[in-house]
Write a protein that holds these residues in place. Structure first.
Motif, PDB file in Angstrom:
ATOM      1  N   THR A   1       0.850  -1.109  -0.157  1.00 41.22           N
ATOM      2  CA  THR A   1      -0.051   0.047  -0.174  1.00 41.22           C
ATOM      3  C   THR A   1       1.029   1.159   0.158  1.00 41.22           C
ATOM      4  O   THR A   1       1.990   1.257   0.570  1.00 41.22           O
ATOM      5  N   LEU A   2       0.448   2.135  -0.607  1.00 37.82           N
ATOM      6  CA  LEU A   2       1.220   3.549  -0.867  1.00 37.82           C
ATOM      7  C   LEU A   2       0.011   4.686  -0.119  1.00 37.82           C
ATOM      8  O   LEU A   2      -1.185   4.647  -0.740  1.00 37.82           O
ATOM      9  N   PHE A   3       0.508   5.537   0.485  1.00 37.59           N
ATOM     10  CA  PHE A   3      -0.276   6.530   1.086  1.00 37.59           C
ATOM     11  C   PHE A   3       0.187   7.926   0.607  1.00 37.59           C
ATOM     12  O   PHE A   3       1.449   8.150   0.618  1.00 37.59           O
ATOM     13  N   TRP A   4      -0.488   8.701   0.345  1.00 39.33           N
ATOM     14  CA  TRP A   4      -0.455  10.134   0.004  1.00 39.33           C
ATOM     15  C   TRP A   4      -1.250  11.089   1.061  1.00 39.33           C
ATOM     16  O   TRP A   4      -2.403  10.749   1.228  1.00 39.33           O
ATOM     17  N   ALA A   5      -0.679  11.961   1.366  1.00 37.13           N
ATOM     18  CA  ALA A   5      -1.290  13.180   2.252  1.00 37.13           C
ATOM     19  C   ALA A   5      -1.106  14.508   1.762  1.00 37.13           C
ATOM     20  O   ALA A   5      -0.087  14.730   0.996  1.00 37.13           O
ATOM     21  N   SER A   6      -1.930  15.310   1.820  1.00 40.31           N
ATOM     22  CA  SER A   6      -1.892  16.717   1.269  1.00 40.31           C
ATOM     23  C   SER A   6      -1.165  17.637   2.229  1.00 40.31           C
ATOM     24  O   SER A   6      -0.952  18.902   1.496  1.00 40.31           O
ATOM     25  N   GLU A   7      -0.722  17.133   3.348  1.00 39.58           N
ATOM     26  CA  GLU A   7      -0.045  18.155   4.229  1.00 39.58           C
ATOM     27  C   GLU A   7       0.944  17.257   4.905  1.00 39.58           C
ATOM     28  O   GLU A   7       0.861  16.324   5.358  1.00 39.58           O
ATOM     29  N   MET A   8       2.045  17.898   5.615  1.00 41.19           N
ATOM     30  CA  MET A   8       2.830  17.187   6.441  1.00 41.19           C
ATOM     31  C   MET A   8       2.282  16.971   7.909  1.00 41.19           C
ATOM     32  O   MET A   8       1.530  17.608   8.328  1.00 41.19           O
ATOM     33  N   PHE A   9       2.672  16.047   8.244  1.00 39.39           N
ATOM     34  CA  PHE A   9       2.360  15.269   9.595  1.00 39.39           C
ATOM     35  C   PHE A   9       2.759  16.053  10.678  1.00 39.39           C
ATOM     36  O   PHE A   9       4.038  16.318  10.688  1.00 39.39           O
ATOM     37  N   ASN A  10       1.810  16.686  11.612  1.00 37.12           N
ATOM     38  CA  ASN A  10       2.514  17.293  12.865  1.00 37.12           C
ATOM     39  C   ASN A  10       2.056  16.533  14.002  1.00 37.12           C
ATOM     40  O   ASN A  10       0.895  16.396  14.370  1.00 37.12           O
ATOM     41  N   PRO A  11       3.245  15.967  14.667  1.00 38.71           N
ATOM     42  CA  PRO A  11       2.836  15.200  15.840  1.00 38.71           C
ATOM     43  C   PRO A  11       2.125  15.900  16.994  1.00 38.71           C
ATOM     44  O   PRO A  11       1.717  15.249  17.916  1.00 38.71           O
ATOM     45  N   ASP A  12       2.362  17.359  17.155  1.00 43.42           N
ATOM     46  CA  ASP A  12       1.967  18.060  18.098  1.00 43.42           C
ATOM     47  C   ASP A  12       0.466  18.322  17.829  1.00 43.42           C
ATOM     48  O   ASP A  12      -0.231  18.745  18.774  1.00 43.42           O
ATOM     49  N   LYS A  13      -0.079  17.799  16.634  1.00 42.67           N
ATOM     50  CA  LYS A  13      -1.561  18.341  16.260  1.00 42.67           C
ATOM     51  C   LYS A  13      -1.990  17.145  15.138  1.00 42.67           C
ATOM     52  O   LYS A  13      -2.176  17.331  14.207  1.00 42.67           O
ATOM     53  N   PRO A  14      -2.015  15.758  16.339  1.00 44.82           N
ATOM     54  CA  PRO A  14      -2.543  14.605  15.021  1.00 44.82           C
ATOM     55  C   PRO A  14      -3.647  14.731  14.691  1.00 44.82           C
ATOM     56  O   PRO A  14      -4.656  15.522  15.360  1.00 44.82           O
ATOM     57  N   ASP A  15      -3.956  14.293  13.451  1.00 43.13           N
ATOM     58  CA  ASP A  15      -5.384  14.508  12.985  1.00 43.13           C
ATOM     59  C   ASP A  15      -5.992  13.026  12.608  1.00 43.13           C
ATOM     60  O   ASP A  15      -6.762  12.735  11.946  1.00 43.13           O
ATOM     61  N   THR A  16      -5.257  11.746  13.170  1.00 44.86           N
ATOM     62  CA  THR A  16      -5.735  10.520  13.099  1.00 44.86           C
ATOM     63  C   THR A  16      -5.963  10.127  14.298  1.00 44.86           C
ATOM     64  O   THR A  16      -5.193  10.201  15.543  1.00 44.86           O
ATOM     65  N   TRP A  17      -7.194   9.165  14.624  1.00 42.60           N
ATOM     66  CA  TRP A  17      -7.461   8.680  15.890  1.00 42.60           C
ATOM     67  C   TRP A  17      -7.910   7.223  15.714  1.00 42.60           C
ATOM     68  O   TRP A  17      -8.787   7.067  14.640  1.00 42.60           O
ATOM     69  N   PHE A  18      -7.443   6.443  16.654  1.00 43.61           N
ATOM     70  CA  PHE A  18      -8.085   5.097  16.538  1.00 43.61           C
ATOM     71  C   PHE A  18      -9.564   4.886  16.672  1.00 43.61           C
ATOM     72  O   PHE A  18     -10.012   5.253  17.530  1.00 43.61           O
ATOM     73  N   MET A  19     -10.060   3.918  15.764  1.00 41.38           N
ATOM     74  CA  MET A  19     -11.451   3.710  16.008  1.00 41.38           C
ATOM     75  C   MET A  19     -11.650   2.395  15.824  1.00 41.38           C
ATOM     76  O   MET A  19     -11.018   1.725  14.575  1.00 41.38           O
ATOM     77  N   PRO A  20     -12.317   1.470  16.465  1.00 39.78           N
ATOM     78  CA  PRO A  20     -12.568   0.125  16.190  1.00 39.78           C
ATOM     79  C   PRO A  20     -13.354   0.092  14.622  1.00 39.78           C
ATOM     80  O   PRO A  20     -14.476   0.739  14.670  1.00 39.78           O
ATOM     81  N   VAL A  21     -12.942  -0.765  13.831  1.00 43.13           N
ATOM     82  CA  VAL A  21     -13.922  -0.909  12.637  1.00 43.13           C
ATOM     83  C   VAL A  21     -14.373  -2.355  12.481  1.00 43.13           C
ATOM     84  O   VAL A  21     -13.645  -3.093  12.833  1.00 43.13           O
TER      85      VAL A  21
END
Length: 53
Positions: free
Chosen positions: A33-53
């Protein structure tokens, strides 16, 4: 919604921002898998949260 991919065919799966998703290899071979993001990841302001799927 689900998307099945197989064989040597390349497949693009566009997941919109904020959409909960899961990627599972159901085959016997390697999954690449290859992932693309539109902006750099900022560890001080994460935009990803774990949710059970």
């Amino acid at each position: 919604m689900s998307k099945r991919c197989h064989g040597k065919e390349f497949t693009v799966v566009d997941i919109p921002p904020g959409y909960t998703h899961q990627i599972t290899n159901t085959g016997d071979g390697e999954l690449v898998t290859l992932f693309w993001a539109s902006e750099m990841f900022n560890p001080d302001k994460p935009d990803t949260w774990f949710m059970p799927v």
